[in-house]
Design an enzyme around this catalytic site. Structure first.
Site, short mmCIF file in Angstrom:
data_model
loop_
_atom_site.label_atom_id
_atom_site.label_comp_id
_atom_site.label_asym_id
_atom_site.label_seq_id
_atom_site.Cartn_x
_atom_site.Cartn_y
_atom_site.Cartn_z
N ASP A 97 0.87 -1.18 0.00
CA ASP A 97 0.00 0.00 0.00
C ASP A 97 0.91 1.23 0.00
OD1 ASP A 97 -1.67 -2.18 0.84
OD2 ASP A 97 -3.06 -0.77 1.78
N LYS A 161 -7.09 3.32 -3.05
CA LYS A 161 -7.45 3.37 -1.63
C LYS A 161 -7.69 4.81 -1.21
CE LYS A 161 -5.17 2.25 2.80
NZ LYS A 161 -3.98 1.59 3.39
N LYS A 190 -10.34 0.16 -2.04
CA LYS A 190 -10.21 -0.09 -0.61
C LYS A 190 -10.58 1.18 0.14
CE LYS A 190 -6.80 -1.00 3.06
NZ LYS A 190 -5.43 -1.47 3.37
#
EC number: 4.1.2.4
Length: 228
Positions: A97, A161, A190
């Site tokens: 991430d 995300k 996400k």
């Protein structure tokens, strides 16, 4: 996703069970990993330093180890992010991430954002590792979110995300929907940041989130159990 089709097990497997505190100790990471293993969570979300430690604990389980890269500001060079990404993978990370350089978005330098995304995604693809791109939406205008999501639709990381959880705001259903509407089925979304109960989590899933980043996994599951 239709939340009426969710089971407790499917919901738990959407969680990136999170511990990103600067003062976390080995005992905290061990507890995080054991909780993820015992409850069927998808991933433990940690900074890159404890990746090897957590991978050793989870090596014989289906739980992924996820490393946060250039966290939480994203204000490191592309080369630095690439090195940290490869280092985390070498230490056992199953997922990455990384935080985009928000300042370059504000500069209107979308070529930079695309190069950054392509290079990190290529490293992850070569290693068979999932990659998620953290936008930090609280600092972005809606048109900026769309432009970065359009880049993602071209580059095709696994996920985009919403947030780090360390910014001035977290995920919103509106942003999740905007991101999902922009990338369509090419990229997943996400939601992370401020998701602490089932009601909030449900809204994120209904808006299009397929992964939930949270340090409140058990509270959300308790709320789900009470609701169903």
């Amino acid at each position: 996703m239709d939340v009426n089709e969710l089971t407790r097990e499917r919901l738990a497997n959407m969680f990136d069970h999170t511990c990103l505190k600067a003062f976390a100790r080995e005992e905290d990471f061990r507890k995080l990993c054991e909780e993820a293993r015992d409850n069927g969570f998808k991933m433990v979300a940690i900074n890159s330093s404890p990746v090897r430690f957590c991978k050793e604990i989870l090596k014989d389980t289906p739980v992924h180890v996820g490393a946060a890269i250039s966290f939480p500001l994203g204000q490191t060079t592309i080369e630095t992010k690439c090195f940290e990404t490869q280092n985390a993978i070498d230490n056992g990370a199953d997922e990455i991430d990384y935080v985009i350089n928000v300042g370059e978005v504000k500069n209107g330098n979308y070529a930079y954002i695309e190069e950054e995304m392509r290079r990190i995604t290529e490293i992850c693809r070569a290693a068979g590792v999932l990659v998620k791109v953290i936008f930090e939406n609280c600092y972005l205008e809606k048109d900026e979110i769309v432009k970065v999501a359009q880049i993602a639709r071209r580059v095709k990381p696994d996920f985009i995300k919403t947030s780090t959880g360390f910014g001035s705001g977290g995920a919103t259903p509106e942003d999740v929907k905007l991101m999902k509407d922009t990338v369509g089925d090419d990229v997943k979304v996400k939601a992370a940041g401020g998701i602490r109960d089932w009601e909030t989590c449900q809204k994120m899933i209904e808006a299009g989130a397929e992964r939930i980043g949270t340090s409140s996994s058990f509270k959300i599951l308790e709320g789900f159990d009470a609701a169903w």
